[in-house]
Scaffold this active site. Structure first.
Site, PDB file in Angstrom:
ATOM      1  N   TYR A  79     -21.721   9.745 -14.676  1.00 56.92           N
ATOM      2  CA  TYR A  79     -21.014  11.019 -14.466  1.00 56.92           C
ATOM      3  C   TYR A  79     -21.732  11.847 -13.401  1.00 56.92           C
ATOM      4  CZ  TYR A  79     -18.431  15.267 -15.456  1.00 56.92           C
ATOM      5  OH  TYR A  79     -17.619  16.359 -15.339  1.00 56.92           O
ATOM      6  N   PHE A 131       0.536  19.128   8.440  1.00 56.79           N
ATOM      7  CA  PHE A 131       0.858  18.002   7.573  1.00 56.79           C
ATOM      8  C   PHE A 131       1.449  18.620   6.307  1.00 56.79           C
ATOM      9  CE2 PHE A 131      -0.099  14.655   4.440  1.00 56.79           C
ATOM     10  CZ  PHE A 131       0.609  13.634   5.040  1.00 56.79           C
ATOM     11  N   THR A 132       2.325  17.885   5.611  1.00 60.14           N
ATOM     12  CA  THR A 132       3.053  18.475   4.468  1.00 60.14           C
ATOM     13  C   THR A 132       2.118  19.143   3.458  1.00 60.14           C
ATOM     14  OG1 THR A 132       3.034  16.254   3.554  1.00 60.14           O
ATOM     15  CG2 THR A 132       5.099  16.994   4.534  1.00 60.14           C
ATOM     16  N   ASP A 222      -9.421  17.711  10.732  1.00 58.46           N
ATOM     17  CA  ASP A 222      -8.820  16.816   9.729  1.00 58.46           C
ATOM     18  C   ASP A 222      -8.950  15.409  10.296  1.00 58.46           C
ATOM     19  OD1 ASP A 222      -7.172  15.105   8.277  1.00 58.46           O
ATOM     20  OD2 ASP A 222      -5.613  16.608   7.939  1.00 58.46           O
ATOM     21  N   LYS A 265      -6.146   6.561   4.706  1.00 59.19           N
ATOM     22  CA  LYS A 265      -5.666   6.112   6.015  1.00 59.19           C
ATOM     23  C   LYS A 265      -6.755   5.249   6.688  1.00 59.19           C
ATOM     24  CE  LYS A 265      -2.640   9.163   4.684  1.00 59.19           C
ATOM     25  NZ  LYS A 265      -2.612  10.565   5.052  1.00 59.19           N
ATOM     26  N   ARG A 388      12.615  10.670   8.608  1.00 51.54           N
ATOM     27  CA  ARG A 388      11.968  11.942   8.951  1.00 51.54           C
ATOM     28  C   ARG A 388      12.974  12.721   9.785  1.00 51.54           C
ATOM     29  NH1 ARG A 388       7.448  13.003   5.650  1.00 51.54           N
ATOM     30  NH2 ARG A 388       9.340  12.990   4.455  1.00 51.54           N
ATOM     31  N   PHE A 454      14.183  14.765  -0.301  1.00 51.30           N
ATOM     32  CA  PHE A 454      14.030  13.414   0.248  1.00 51.30           C
ATOM     33  C   PHE A 454      13.372  12.457  -0.735  1.00 51.30           C
ATOM     34  CE2 PHE A 454       9.478  13.549   1.200  1.00 51.30           C
ATOM     35  CZ  PHE A 454       9.220  14.902   1.308  1.00 51.30           C
TER      36      PHE A 454
HETATM   37  C1  LIG Z   1      -2.506  11.867   4.340  1.00 52.63           C
HETATM   38  C2  LIG Z   1      -3.003  13.040   5.006  1.00 52.63           C
HETATM   39  C3  LIG Z   1      -3.410  14.183   4.304  1.00 52.63           C
HETATM   40  C4  LIG Z   1      -3.304  14.268   2.801  1.00 52.63           C
HETATM   41  O1  LIG Z   1      -4.071  13.304   2.192  1.00 52.63           O
HETATM   42  P1  LIG Z   1      -3.690  12.632   0.777  1.00 52.63           P
HETATM   43  O2  LIG Z   1      -4.799  11.662   0.567  1.00 52.63           O
HETATM   44  O3  LIG Z   1      -2.350  11.993   0.911  1.00 52.63           O
HETATM   45  O4  LIG Z   1      -3.694  13.716  -0.232  1.00 52.63           O
HETATM   46  C5  LIG Z   1      -3.884  15.249   5.033  1.00 52.63           C
HETATM   47  N1  LIG Z   1      -3.946  15.214   6.371  1.00 52.63           N
HETATM   48  C6  LIG Z   1      -3.541  14.148   7.092  1.00 52.63           C
HETATM   49  C7  LIG Z   1      -3.631  14.158   8.571  1.00 52.63           C
HETATM   50  C8  LIG Z   1      -3.061  13.027   6.437  1.00 52.63           C
HETATM   51  O5  LIG Z   1      -2.655  11.975   7.159  1.00 52.63           O
END
Ligand SMILES: *Cc1c(COP(=O)(O)O)cnc(C)c1O
Length: 481
Positions: A79, A131-132, A222, A265, A388, A454
């Site tokens: 932990y 990003f969403t 990011d 990613k 999209r 969607f």
């Molecule tokens: C996927 C992604 C996120 C969010 O990450 P999750 O692991 O899906 O929560 C944030 N910024 C970028 C550029 C991404 O591609």
């Protein structure tokens, strides 16, 4: 990795061999029609047993290396104080040069914590593109996301190598209009996911950093798709040809006050982190980590994923890894383009995008152009892409439809997962579809959720075009393909 052949052509040769495989299945045309109708013409609602090639997303779907899988076997399940965490800390320090590491369960959790401590109600957060999940968290904290991309960013047919750049003058305007004290930070996304993985240039990045520093605005990177970002700089930016992917990643990280990423990613795992050299920022976030994620040495990740991430962070700096999906996407886009398919150019780092408006010029936007194309491509190939476009938008409170400025079909290419013959197959089916596009008549909702429609919305094919398309397909290819 792109390798030049004796005929002058370039082939993205896979720099790995297949060691473990997952069987995939090509359902027949009739099976695909049945599955698509059950899914309400929404590719999110397909079961993977009915999907031949899953090109929905590159998130958490990348192939892992033998070294990553091997590392998972020696995970230290503690932990607190887990050795697995210290391996990740070492990797992140070596690759990004950062002293302080906060692990989180995935990218959006990093955004949640950054929003919690840095975004104040009434703040603005300028960025190259949203990003969403980024937008959701910063908005929930009371901030406003300002996208200050250049005019080239939204052009689908372009030669601009760096569509992910921030417009310098727009950034200066934001500082003048709102004042640096009302800017939570400026955020550069490497690469811009929703623009299809389009990179920014190092020159632009440095200039934005300079302006931010002069105005005492924090600079956030990011780094979710950082290996492709670094690879594109190496490929496209004069002066960087002879710099390694690792050196470029380090140069990017060195300029940022905060680096965060989704490990789903470039790192080919499931997880995320925030890294910084600023002790005050670390101290500000640390108390919230156990509240939302987990103790400071696991942050909601399984220790197995932490081990795999420690390896993935290093492996993504290798040229052959960083180039793996980018080169395949370039091949994909070029094969489609030479056969007259309108693709987004230049190709980006996570998917091949087809401009559905140009593919289906006779369909009006209220018939959901990109959604129709996504369904049609699945019907003729078993490959699942993602819409999209307008389906991904939300109606006004009075029910008026909001039309997206782009109607794109995204065909994601997860890293080291598919082969060139599978890409060639999809190219062939998309080309067949182009010559039968008149059959596609659009979609109409019969179940429409009020938010994020969607994901769970269901539609039907106007005039039963799905069945007609499948009939035409069977005439050319028989019932089994
Ligand atoms: C996927 C992604 C996120 C969010 O990450 P999750 O692991 O899906 O929560 C944030 N910024 C970028 C550029 C991404 O591609």
């Amino acid at each position: 990795m792109n390798i030049k052949l004796s005929n002058g052509k370039v082939l993205p040769v896979e720099m790995h061999k297949i060691k473990i495989i997952q069987q995939t299945r090509l359902p027949s045309a009739d099976e695909r029609l049945k599955a698509m109708e059950e899914a309400g013409y929404n590719t999110f609602l397909l079961r993977t047993r009915n999907v031949f090639l899953d090109m929905l997303t590159d998130s958490g779907t990348n192939a892992m290396s033998d070294n990553q899988l091997g590392a998972m076997m020696v995970a230290d399940d503690a932990y607190a104080g887990s050795e697995s965490f210290y391996k990740l800390e070492d990797s992140v320090r070596d690759v990004f040069g950062t002293q302080y590491l906060l692990p989180v369960h995935q990218g959006r959790a990093a955004e949640h914590l950054l929003a919690k401590v840095l975004v104040k109600p009434g703040d603005v957060v300028p960025m190259n593109y949203h990003f969403t999940t980024t937008k959701a968290h910063f908005t929930l904290a009371g901030g406003t996301v300002l996208e200050i991309f250049t005019d080239e960013a939204l052009k689908t047919d372009s030669k601009e190598p760096f569509k992910g750049n921030i417009d310098e003058n727009k950034f200066l305007d934001v500082i003048k209009t709102y004042g640096p004290e009302h800017i939570s930070f400026v955020r550069m996304e490497a690469t811009t996911n929703l623009l299809g993985g389009q990179p920014f240039s190092m020159a632009n990045y440095k200039r934005i950093k300079e302006i931010a520093a002069e105005n005492k605005v924090k600079f956030v990177l990011d780094a979710s798709l950082i290996s492709e970002q670094a690879y594109f700089i190496k490929q496209r930016e004069p002066g960087y040809e002879n710099r390694s992917v690792a050196e470029i990643i380090r140069e990017l990280a060195d300029l940022a006050d905060i680096v965060y990423l989704s490990g789903r990613k470039s790192c080919a795992v499931r997880g995320g982190f925030i890294a910084t050299n600023t002790k005050e920022i670390y101290d500000l976030i640390l108390p919230w980590l156990p509240v939302y994620e987990g103790f400071a040495t696991y942050g909601g990740m399984s220790t197995k994923e932490i081990e795999a991430m420690a390896v993935g962070v290093r492996e993504m700096t290798q040229y052959s890894v960083a180039s793996s999906s980018a080169d395949m996407i370039q091949y994909f886009a070029e094969r489609l383009k030479e056969r007259g398919i309108p693709v987004v150019t230049p190709p980006g780092g996570l998917a091949c995008h087809i401009d559905a408006t140009r593919f289906l010029p006779d369909l009006s936007p209220d018939k959901y152009i990109a959604g129709s194309l996504a369904a049609a491509v699945y019907l003729v190939s078993g490959a699942r892409g993602m819409e999209r476009g307008t389906v991904s938008e939300q109606r006004e409170p009075d029910g008026t439809e909001v039309f997206s400025n782009l109607e794109l079909l995204r065909l994601a290419v997860p890293r080291r997962t598919y082969t060139i013959s599978q890409i060639d197959y999809v190219v062939d089916r998309v080309c067949w579809l182009l010559s039968h596009r008149d059959l596609i008549k659009g979609l109409i909702f019969y179940e429409e959720p009020p938010i994020l429609r969607f994901f769970f919305g269901k539609m039907r094919a106007i005039d039963n075009w799905g069945a007609n398309l499948v009939e035409a397909f069977k005439k050319d290819f028989g019932p089994d393909l």
